[in-house]
Design a protein around this motif. Sequence first.
Motif, short mmCIF file in Angstrom:
data_model
loop_
_atom_site.label_atom_id
_atom_site.label_comp_id
_atom_site.label_asym_id
_atom_site.label_seq_id
_atom_site.Cartn_x
_atom_site.Cartn_y
_atom_site.Cartn_z
N LEU A 10 0.87 -1.26 0.05
CA LEU A 10 0.10 0.24 -0.16
C LEU A 10 0.71 1.37 0.04
O LEU A 10 1.79 1.41 0.78
CB LEU A 10 -0.91 -0.03 1.21
N VAL A 11 0.56 2.28 -0.89
CA VAL A 11 1.36 3.33 -1.02
C VAL A 11 0.48 4.61 -1.30
O VAL A 11 -0.43 4.49 -2.00
CB VAL A 11 2.58 3.29 -2.24
N GLN A 12 0.75 5.96 -0.71
CA GLN A 12 -0.04 6.93 -1.17
C GLN A 12 0.29 7.53 -2.44
O GLN A 12 1.23 7.32 -3.04
CB GLN A 12 0.29 8.05 -0.15
N PRO A 13 -0.79 8.18 -3.21
CA PRO A 13 -0.54 8.84 -4.16
C PRO A 13 0.67 9.52 -4.31
O PRO A 13 0.92 10.32 -3.36
CB PRO A 13 -1.87 9.50 -4.49
N SER A 34 8.94 -9.14 -18.87
CA SER A 34 7.96 -8.25 -18.84
C SER A 34 6.99 -8.19 -17.36
O SER A 34 7.20 -9.06 -16.76
CB SER A 34 6.89 -8.60 -19.93
N TRP A 35 6.48 -6.93 -17.46
CA TRP A 35 5.45 -6.83 -16.03
C TRP A 35 4.30 -6.56 -16.76
O TRP A 35 4.15 -5.58 -17.72
CB TRP A 35 6.05 -5.66 -15.44
N TYR A 36 3.18 -7.14 -16.17
CA TYR A 36 1.96 -7.01 -16.70
C TYR A 36 1.17 -6.48 -15.57
O TYR A 36 1.63 -6.73 -14.32
CB TYR A 36 1.18 -8.29 -17.06
N ARG A 37 -0.12 -6.10 -15.57
CA ARG A 37 -0.95 -5.72 -14.54
C ARG A 37 -2.26 -5.85 -14.83
O ARG A 37 -2.84 -6.10 -15.80
CB ARG A 37 -0.74 -4.46 -13.91
N GLN A 38 -3.20 -6.50 -13.66
CA GLN A 38 -4.42 -6.78 -13.98
C GLN A 38 -5.26 -6.04 -12.77
O GLN A 38 -5.18 -6.19 -11.25
CB GLN A 38 -4.78 -8.21 -14.08
N GLU A 88 -5.03 4.65 -10.24
CA GLU A 88 -5.17 4.03 -11.40
C GLU A 88 -3.86 3.01 -11.68
O GLU A 88 -4.16 2.13 -12.41
CB GLU A 88 -5.55 4.91 -12.53
N ASP A 89 -3.12 3.01 -10.94
CA ASP A 89 -1.94 2.06 -11.06
C ASP A 89 -2.16 0.92 -10.13
O ASP A 89 -1.49 -0.40 -10.02
CB ASP A 89 -0.65 2.65 -10.59
N THR A 90 -3.28 1.06 -9.35
CA THR A 90 -3.73 -0.14 -8.39
C THR A 90 -3.99 -1.44 -9.45
O THR A 90 -5.05 -1.33 -10.02
CB THR A 90 -4.98 0.38 -7.33
N ALA A 91 -3.30 -2.68 -8.90
CA ALA A 91 -3.57 -3.64 -9.72
C ALA A 91 -2.89 -4.81 -8.82
O ALA A 91 -1.78 -4.77 -8.17
CB ALA A 91 -3.33 -3.64 -11.16
N VAL A 92 -2.91 -5.81 -9.32
CA VAL A 92 -1.89 -7.24 -9.23
C VAL A 92 -1.03 -6.95 -10.48
O VAL A 92 -1.48 -7.16 -11.54
CB VAL A 92 -2.77 -8.37 -9.33
N TYR A 93 0.26 -6.98 -10.03
CA TYR A 93 1.41 -7.00 -10.77
C TYR A 93 2.13 -8.30 -11.13
O TYR A 93 2.22 -9.03 -10.11
CB TYR A 93 2.20 -6.20 -10.52
N TYR A 94 2.24 -8.86 -12.37
CA TYR A 94 2.54 -10.16 -12.64
C TYR A 94 4.05 -10.05 -13.25
O TYR A 94 4.19 -9.17 -14.27
CB TYR A 94 1.87 -10.78 -13.58
N CYS A 95 5.02 -10.76 -13.09
CA CYS A 95 6.16 -10.93 -13.78
C CYS A 95 5.96 -12.26 -14.93
O CYS A 95 5.36 -13.14 -14.60
CB CYS A 95 7.22 -11.53 -13.01
N ASN A 96 6.62 -11.69 -16.09
CA ASN A 96 6.17 -12.76 -17.35
C ASN A 96 7.72 -12.90 -17.74
O ASN A 96 8.57 -12.00 -18.20
CB ASN A 96 5.25 -12.36 -18.30
N ALA A 97 8.02 -14.15 -18.38
CA ALA A 97 9.13 -14.56 -19.15
C ALA A 97 8.73 -15.26 -20.31
O ALA A 97 7.81 -15.97 -20.49
CB ALA A 97 9.89 -15.34 -18.16
N LYS A 98 9.46 -14.72 -21.46
CA LYS A 98 8.74 -15.04 -22.99
C LYS A 98 10.31 -15.80 -23.62
O LYS A 98 10.95 -14.76 -23.71
CB LYS A 98 8.11 -14.20 -23.50
N THR A 110 1.77 -9.70 -7.32
CA THR A 110 1.77 -8.89 -6.00
C THR A 110 1.02 -7.88 -6.23
O THR A 110 0.99 -6.99 -7.30
CB THR A 110 3.48 -8.62 -6.06
N GLN A 111 0.15 -7.50 -5.18
CA GLN A 111 -0.73 -6.38 -5.16
C GLN A 111 0.09 -5.08 -4.82
O GLN A 111 0.78 -5.28 -3.90
CB GLN A 111 -1.67 -6.77 -4.12
N VAL A 112 -0.41 -4.23 -5.56
CA VAL A 112 -0.18 -2.96 -5.41
C VAL A 112 -1.40 -2.14 -5.41
O VAL A 112 -2.12 -2.17 -6.15
CB VAL A 112 0.76 -2.33 -6.64
N THR A 113 -1.38 -1.41 -4.22
CA THR A 113 -2.63 -0.48 -3.90
C THR A 113 -2.20 0.92 -3.71
O THR A 113 -1.26 1.11 -2.77
CB THR A 113 -3.30 -0.88 -2.75
#
Length: 116
Positions: A10-13, A34-38, A88-98, A110-113
């Motif tokens: 959790l972080v402040q704007p 890559s980093w993705y978010r949802q 609006e950056d609040t999301a679950v952030y995922y690491c991806n390897a391709k 990992t959750q970012v709020t």
Amino acid sequence: VQLVESGGGLVQPGGSLRLSCAASGFTFSSYGMSWYRQAPGKERELVAAITSAGGSTNYADSVKGRFIISRDNAKKMVYLQMNSLKPEDTAVYYCNAKFIRVYDYWGQGTQVTVSS
């Protein structure tokens, strides 16, 4: 194969966070990362990507100038430095390897709020 994200919270704007992704079980230096978010109710979206040697990066328009992706191939780590965070950056952030669009691995997220 494992991708383990950390650093969310959790972080402040206007604040900053640094996400980390630890990779194991594959030839990390050969993979684009890559980093993705949802966000709730939204599709998963690409946030940032970096080539295998780290020579090229690209970012979603919404994070350009605020986020920085980097990697350390010796440590098998990829990072996402997030500055000037917005709600609006609040999301679950995922690491991806391709690799060659055939090998495609995901972390657990990992959750970012961002909230005051």
